[in-house]
Design an enzyme around this catalytic site. Structure first.
Site, PDB file in Angstrom:
ATOM      1  N   ASN A  10       0.869  -1.172   0.000  1.00 48.24           N
ATOM      2  CA  ASN A  10       0.000   0.000   0.000  1.00 48.24           C
ATOM      3  C   ASN A  10       0.910   1.227   0.000  1.00 48.24           C
ATOM      4  O   ASN A  10       1.450   1.592   1.038  1.00 48.24           O
ATOM      5  CB  ASN A  10      -0.904  -0.031   1.247  1.00 48.24           C
ATOM      6  CG  ASN A  10      -1.760   1.217   1.361  1.00 48.24           C
ATOM      7  OD1 ASN A  10      -1.797   2.046   0.451  1.00 48.24           O
ATOM      8  ND2 ASN A  10      -2.446   1.358   2.485  1.00 48.24           N
ATOM      9  N   LYS A  12       0.155   4.196  -0.333  1.00 54.56           N
ATOM     10  CA  LYS A  12      -0.527   5.388   0.202  1.00 54.56           C
ATOM     11  C   LYS A  12      -0.276   6.577  -0.737  1.00 54.56           C
ATOM     12  O   LYS A  12      -0.165   6.382  -1.950  1.00 54.56           O
ATOM     13  CB  LYS A  12      -0.085   5.652   1.643  1.00 54.56           C
ATOM     14  CG  LYS A  12      -0.271   4.393   2.510  1.00 54.56           C
ATOM     15  CD  LYS A  12      -0.122   4.608   3.986  1.00 54.56           C
ATOM     16  CE  LYS A  12      -0.343   3.282   4.709  1.00 54.56           C
ATOM     17  NZ  LYS A  12      -0.245   3.397   6.162  1.00 54.56           N
ATOM     18  N   HIS A 102      -9.486   0.941   4.912  1.00 49.09           N
ATOM     19  CA  HIS A 102      -8.208   1.154   5.605  1.00 49.09           C
ATOM     20  C   HIS A 102      -8.443   2.106   6.778  1.00 49.09           C
ATOM     21  O   HIS A 102      -9.292   2.996   6.693  1.00 49.09           O
ATOM     22  CB  HIS A 102      -7.188   1.747   4.625  1.00 49.09           C
ATOM     23  CG  HIS A 102      -5.809   1.786   5.214  1.00 49.09           C
ATOM     24  ND1 HIS A 102      -5.405   2.785   6.068  1.00 49.09           N
ATOM     25  CD2 HIS A 102      -4.762   0.935   5.105  1.00 49.09           C
ATOM     26  CE1 HIS A 102      -4.164   2.538   6.449  1.00 49.09           C
ATOM     27  NE2 HIS A 102      -3.744   1.430   5.881  1.00 49.09           N
ATOM     28  N   GLU A 104      -6.942   4.622   7.722  1.00 50.73           N
ATOM     29  CA  GLU A 104      -6.844   6.044   7.346  1.00 50.73           C
ATOM     30  C   GLU A 104      -8.140   6.507   6.669  1.00 50.73           C
ATOM     31  O   GLU A 104      -8.567   7.641   6.845  1.00 50.73           O
ATOM     32  CB  GLU A 104      -5.623   6.262   6.447  1.00 50.73           C
ATOM     33  CG  GLU A 104      -4.326   6.182   7.264  1.00 50.73           C
ATOM     34  CD  GLU A 104      -3.157   5.552   6.533  1.00 50.73           C
ATOM     35  OE1 GLU A 104      -3.126   5.562   5.291  1.00 50.73           O
ATOM     36  OE2 GLU A 104      -2.258   5.018   7.234  1.00 50.73           O
ATOM     37  N   GLU A 174      -5.166  -4.836  10.672  1.00 50.75           N
ATOM     38  CA  GLU A 174      -4.154  -3.798  10.854  1.00 50.75           C
ATOM     39  C   GLU A 174      -4.447  -3.037  12.146  1.00 50.75           C
ATOM     40  O   GLU A 174      -5.276  -2.116  12.152  1.00 50.75           O
ATOM     41  CB  GLU A 174      -4.186  -2.808   9.685  1.00 50.75           C
ATOM     42  CG  GLU A 174      -3.864  -3.421   8.344  1.00 50.75           C
ATOM     43  CD  GLU A 174      -3.312  -2.384   7.374  1.00 50.75           C
ATOM     44  OE1 GLU A 174      -2.190  -2.591   6.887  1.00 50.75           O
ATOM     45  OE2 GLU A 174      -3.971  -1.356   7.131  1.00 50.75           O
ATOM     46  N   GLY A 180       2.554   2.543  10.766  1.00 49.37           N
ATOM     47  CA  GLY A 180       3.482   3.665  10.599  1.00 49.37           C
ATOM     48  C   GLY A 180       4.186   4.075  11.884  1.00 49.37           C
ATOM     49  O   GLY A 180       4.786   5.144  11.952  1.00 49.37           O
ATOM     50  N   SER A 220       3.585  -1.900  10.394  1.00 52.26           N
ATOM     51  CA  SER A 220       5.031  -1.929  10.632  1.00 52.26           C
ATOM     52  C   SER A 220       5.686  -3.274  10.291  1.00 52.26           C
ATOM     53  O   SER A 220       6.616  -3.713  10.949  1.00 52.26           O
ATOM     54  CB  SER A 220       5.351  -1.532  12.077  1.00 52.26           C
ATOM     55  OG  SER A 220       4.967  -0.180  12.300  1.00 52.26           O
ATOM     56  N   GLY A 242       4.982   1.490   4.661  1.00 50.85           N
ATOM     57  CA  GLY A 242       6.303   2.099   4.467  1.00 50.85           C
ATOM     58  C   GLY A 242       7.317   1.207   3.765  1.00 50.85           C
ATOM     59  O   GLY A 242       8.020   1.652   2.849  1.00 50.85           O
TER      60      GLY A 242
HETATM   61  P1  13P Z   1       3.114   0.566   7.681  1.00 53.33           P
HETATM   62  O1  13P Z   1       3.621  -0.727   7.097  1.00 53.33           O
HETATM   63  O2  13P Z   1       3.815   1.765   7.171  1.00 53.33           O
HETATM   64  O3  13P Z   1       3.005   0.499   9.180  1.00 53.33           O
HETATM   65  O4  13P Z   1       1.591   0.722   7.142  1.00 53.33           O
HETATM   66  C1  13P Z   1       0.715  -0.338   7.244  1.00 53.33           C
HETATM   67  C2  13P Z   1      -0.476  -0.035   6.455  1.00 53.33           C
HETATM   68  O5  13P Z   1      -1.262   0.837   6.796  1.00 53.33           O
HETATM   69  C3  13P Z   1      -0.704  -0.817   5.224  1.00 53.33           C
HETATM   70  O6  13P Z   1      -1.988  -0.626   4.740  1.00 53.33           O
END
Ligand code: 13P
Length: 259
Positions: A10, A12, A102, A104, A174, A180, A220, A242
Site C-alpha cells: 500500500n 498510500k 483502511h 486512514e 491492521e 506507521g 510496521s 512504508g
Molecule cells: P506501515 O507498514 O507503514 O506500518 O503501514 C501499514 C499499512 O497501513 C498498510 O496498509
C-alpha cells in the site's frame, strides 16, 4: 488448509510517477524471489496506469504475476461524484484488487462499516477482490476492547455477503497503533486476532469457507519481523505500507511468506 499467501504494497499517497514506475519495474523483475506468493502493488490512483504498464499488464495479469490494486473506490459504478474512482474504472486500468476500509479511510475520511460494506459488495460485483481492513486503536486495545471492536468491524463490513462472495474476500488485520509507528504487533498478538477473525468468518459462512479466506497482517511489517509473523497458522500474508516503497524491503517481506 493451505492458503496461497498474499503480500500487498500500500504505497498510500507517496512517490511520484517516475519513482512509482521504477519501483514497479524492480518488483516485477524480481518477483520470482517470492515464488508461490501473490504480489499486489497498490499505487495512488493517479499512477495506476503508469504502474500497470510497468507491470506489463494485459487484461488483468502481468507476465511477472504481480497484480495491481486500488487503495479505495466509490461504491457506485459511475455518476456525479467529483474526485472519486468507480469500481469499473479500476477494472479498466487492470486492477484485480482494491483496499477497502483502511484505518486512514475510516478515521480521516469518515468511512463507516456500512460504507465499507457497500463498497465491498460493489467491488465483488465489479469482479475485484476486496482487501477489507479492520483493526483496533491503542485506546481500544488498552481498554480490553480489541475483540469487540474487530468483531463489530467484521460483522458490519461483511454483512449480507453470501458464502461464495465471502470466499473471494481478503481480510487485513491492521491494528491502528502498529501502522506507521514501528510498533509491530507480536506474532502472538496478531495470531490471536487472526484466529478470532477466522472464527467470525466461520460463523458468517462455514468453517470450510473460513478456512479458505486469506487474512493479512498489516502494521510496521519489515523484512526483519516478517518471518515470525509468516509462521503463524492464521497469518496468510502482509499488507505493507512504508516498507513497500523499497523493492528490497518489499521483496524481503514477500520472501518470508514464500515456500
Ligand atoms: P506501515 O507498514 O507503514 O506500518 O503501514 C501499514 C499499512 O497501513 C498498510 O496498509
Amino acid at each position: 488448509m493451505s492458503r496461497r499467501k498474499i503480500v500487498a504494497g500500500n504505497w498510500k499517497m507517496n512517490l511520484d510517477r517516475a519513482k512509482g514506475r521504477d519501483l514497479a519495474l524492480a518488483v516485477a523483475a524480481r518477483s520470482a524471489e517470492a515464488a508461490g506468493v501473490d504480489l499486489v502493488l497498490c499505487p495512488p490512483a493517479a499512477y495506476l496506469e503508469t504502474v500497470g504498464s510497468a507491470l506489463g499488464l494485459s487484461g488483468s495479469t502481468s507476465p511477472s504475476g504481480v497484480t495491481l490494486g486500488g487503495q479505495t473506490m466509490h461504491d457506485k459504478a459511475g455518476g456525479a461524484f467529483t474526485g472519486e474512482v468507480a469500481p469499473p474504472m479500476l477494472v479498466d486500468l487492470g486492477c484485480r484488487y482494491v483496499i477497502l476500509g483502511h484505518s486512514e479511510r475510516r478515521t480521516l475520511f469518515g468511512e463507516t462499516d456500512a460504507i465499507v460494506n457497500a463498497k465491498t459488495k460493489s467491488a465483488l460485483a465489479a469482479g475485484l477482490t476486496p482487501i477489507v481492513c479492520v483493526g483496533e486503536t491503542l485506546e481500544e486495545r488498552e481498554a480490553g476492547r480489541t475483540d469487540a471492536v474487530v468483531t463489530a468491524q467484521i460483522r458490519g463490513s461483511l454483512a449480507g455477503l453470501s458464502a461464495v462472495e465471502l470466499e473471494k474476500v481478503v481480510v487485513a488485520y491492521e491494528p491502528v497503533w502498529a501502522i506507521g509507528t514501528g510498533k509491530v504487533a507480536s506474532p502472538q498478538q496478531a495470531q490471536e486476532v487472526h484466529a478470532l477473525i477466522r472464527s467470525l468468518l466461520g460463523s458468517l459462512a462455514s468453517a470450510e469457507v473460513a478456512g479458505k479466506i486469506r487474512i493479512q497482517y498489516g502494521g510496521s511489517v519489515k523484512p526483519d519481523n516478517a518471518a515470525d509473523l509468516a509462521v503463524q497458522p492464521d497469518i496468510d500474508g502482509a499488507l505493507v505500507g512504508g516498507a513497500s516503497l523499497k523493492a528490497d524491503d518489499f521483496l524481503g517481506i514477500a520472501r518470508a511468506f514464500s515456500g
